[in-house]
Design a protein around this motif. Structure first.
Motif, short mmCIF file in Angstrom:
data_model
loop_
_atom_site.label_atom_id
_atom_site.label_comp_id
_atom_site.label_asym_id
_atom_site.label_seq_id
_atom_site.Cartn_x
_atom_site.Cartn_y
_atom_site.Cartn_z
N ALA A 1 1.89 6.19 -7.39
CA ALA A 1 0.28 7.42 -7.50
C ALA A 1 1.28 8.41 -7.53
O ALA A 1 1.00 9.56 -8.20
CB ALA A 1 -0.06 6.95 -6.90
N ARG B 1 0.67 -0.93 0.33
CA ARG B 1 0.06 -0.21 0.10
C ARG B 1 0.91 1.14 0.22
O ARG B 1 0.44 2.38 -0.61
CB ARG B 1 -0.87 -0.15 1.26
N MET B 2 2.29 1.10 0.68
CA MET B 2 2.98 2.85 0.57
C MET B 2 3.68 2.67 -0.65
O MET B 2 3.77 3.69 -1.28
CB MET B 2 4.10 1.75 2.10
N ASP C 1 1.06 3.81 -3.06
CA ASP C 1 1.01 5.23 -2.83
C ASP C 1 1.99 6.02 -3.54
O ASP C 1 1.80 6.68 -4.18
CB ASP C 1 0.54 5.81 -1.02
#
Lengths: 294, 216
Positions: free
Chosen positions: B193, B186-187, B190
């Motif tokens: 992104a 997830r990190m 992110d």
């Protein structure tokens, strides 16, 4: 047009930088207390650093016609060192009362550890006790989540959003910061963080209200002229002078004036440069002819 | 963890050190006084000149990036942990790390898997990851089994993300495949992104993290 760089670490910069900044229209700066590129091993070195921010560095700036303000705080990286953190916080409590200290900062999260959160909260309390605004550093790693967590902590502490400047924003974080009523800072860097043209797009999308830009220039690859360069990029993109003035002068002045230690009238008048002056017997000159304004 | 005793470290110095390194090290090890550890700071600095920095051949240790001076410093610190009270040794280790120059910091981090009671040393290792120096960061992050074995999730995730940030290949992080989690991905996503929003290239290592999780 007068320009304000509200985040620049001048202790790491040269007199050539000061001269170039003054020539480019920078009339006032804020130097936040931060870390020095490697961890300090003693609390005493923090004290000497804090003293230089309110002493020698302010004098150096004045010698080039620039008004120098600063912020005091325990930075998040070094908040993780239990050998020094508590003693530095006690020192911050003292130094926040000094003249020319216009905010608590830069504080916030780096690795997002429990120690960082503890000292972030403690320094938000210090801001309330000393009646000062807050300058918040947001993390480089896990940025979006770290920024959300930052905003949650500020809200939970009941800090007035208008007293908070959240720095180092990007395309993904600005909306959430502005939505809270806080101020959104952007550090314009040669390679990382934010560049001039991305900043132009952000201003085209979000306007100038509570938007602030800075160079965050320090001991690393960075550029102390990023505020004037970004102002020029905005002008070339057709952004009005009113909006540019709002972002590059009015907003930082209004934000830091909330400290009660930045006189609105004084800050708009030119600093009279007198390079014959000495600071504890020291001059910034090395044999040059001193500049003395009328 | 690395199963390397003091005798093996001395042998490695004899083979890979400069002429005279082994004799110098033996004298130094004999002189270590657990009640006067201040002298160890001098030894740790002197190792560089007395032993040299010849790289150890790949496979000599189950860890990467070691040089002869790292081995000598490891021998000195292992001897301190043998002779001194554990509490005193751990405190001294933290001081040496904080006050060492870059090469000393590298050595102190590489030797972590050789030291007793790793839980007492985790905070020092985590703190070392906050460095701005890529060579120091690589000494803890790359070819070193200590982080994967002992770091809490949050700290391990930060280490991996910092490697991606610094363009340090995550493939060099020892034991990474066993520590890839949904939160770490997830990190990393992110970050991808954020890079995309900034119109900047996304590090290819983020794809590698996905592959590692899927292949488990």
């Amino acid at each position: 047009m007068k320009l304000f760089d509200p985040h620049i670490h001048m202790t790491s910069r040269t007199t050539d930088d000061y001269q170039a900044m003054a020539d480019a229209g920078i009339a006032a700066i804020v130097e936040p207390a931060f870390w020095l590129g490697q961890p300090r091993t003693h609390t005493g070195t923090f004290e000497d650093y804090f003293l230089s921010l309110i002493g020698w560095e302010r004098f150096r700036a004045s010698q080039f016609g620039i008004r120098h303000f600063c912020t005091m705080g325990l930075n998040p990286k070094e908040a993780n060192n239990p050998e020094i953190a508590e003693a530095v916080i006690e020192m911050v409590d003292l130094y926040l009362e000094k003249d020319g200290v216009v905010a608590v900062g830069e504080i916030g999260f780096d690795d997002q550890t429990p120690a960082e959160e503890k000292y972030f909260i403690r320094q938000l309390e210090l801001g309330k006790e000393h009646g000062l605004p807050i300058l918040i550093h947001t993390p480089h790693r896990d940025k979006a989540a770290g920024t959300r967590r930052t905003l949650d902590v500020v809200r939970d502490m009941g800090v007035d959003p208008s007293l908070v400047l959240v720095d180092h924003n990007n395309e993904e974080t600005i909306a959430s910061v502005l939505d809270t009523g806080m101020w959104a800072g952007h550090s314009i860097y040669p390679n990382t963080k934010m560049d001039e043209h991305r900043m132009v797009s952000i201003v085209q999308n979000f306007g100038g209200e509570r938007v602030i830009i800075n160079s965050a220039a320090d001991w690393g690859v960075s550029d102390p002229l990023k505020v004037p360069k970004t102002a020029q990029a905005m002008r070339e993109a057709g952004i009005s002078d009113d909006v540019i003035t709002e972002i590059c002068w009015n907003n930082p002045v209004a934000f830091f004036a909330q400290s009660g230690r930045l006189d609105l009238e004084a800050v708009t008048t030119n600093v009279r440069v007198d390079q014959t002056q000495l600071w504890f017997g020291n001059s910034v000159l090395r044999g040059q002819t001193p500049r003395v304004d009328d | 963890m690395l199963d390397v005793g003091l005798q093996r470290l001395r042998e490695l110095v004899a083979v890979h050190g400069v002429p005279g390194a082994e004799a110098w090290l033996d004298t130094a090890l004999d002189a270590i006084d657990p009640d006067a550890l201040s002298g160890v700071r001098v030894l740790l600095a002197r190792c560089a000149r007395k032993v040299g920095d010849a790289p150890l051949p790949v496979g000599e240790l189950e860890a990467a990036g070691w040089t002869a001076r790292d081995v000598a410093r490891a021998a000195v610190v292992v001897r301190v942990f043998e002779r001194a009270d554990l509490e005193v040794a751990v405190t001294a280790y933290g001081q040496w790390l904080r006050r060492g120059e870059q090469g000393e910091q590298e050595s102190l981090l590489r030797m972590l898997p050789l030291l007793p009671d790793p839980q007492r040393l985790v905070s020092h290792a985590v703190e070392a990851c906050r460095t701005n120096s890529e060579v120091v960061f690589r000494a803890i992050a790359c070819g070193n089994p200590f982080p994967a074995a002992h770091f809490p999730d949050d700290n391990f995730n930060q280490l991996v993300l910092k490697a991606v940030f610094m363009n340090v290949p995550v493939g060099e992080i020892d034991g990474l495949s066993g520590r890839v989690t949904a939160e770490l991905l997830r990190m990393a996503d992110d970050f991808a992104a954020e890079r995309t929003a900034a119109a900047r290239p996304v590090p290819t290592d983020i794809g590698l993290l996905h592959q590692l999780l899927e292949s488990r």
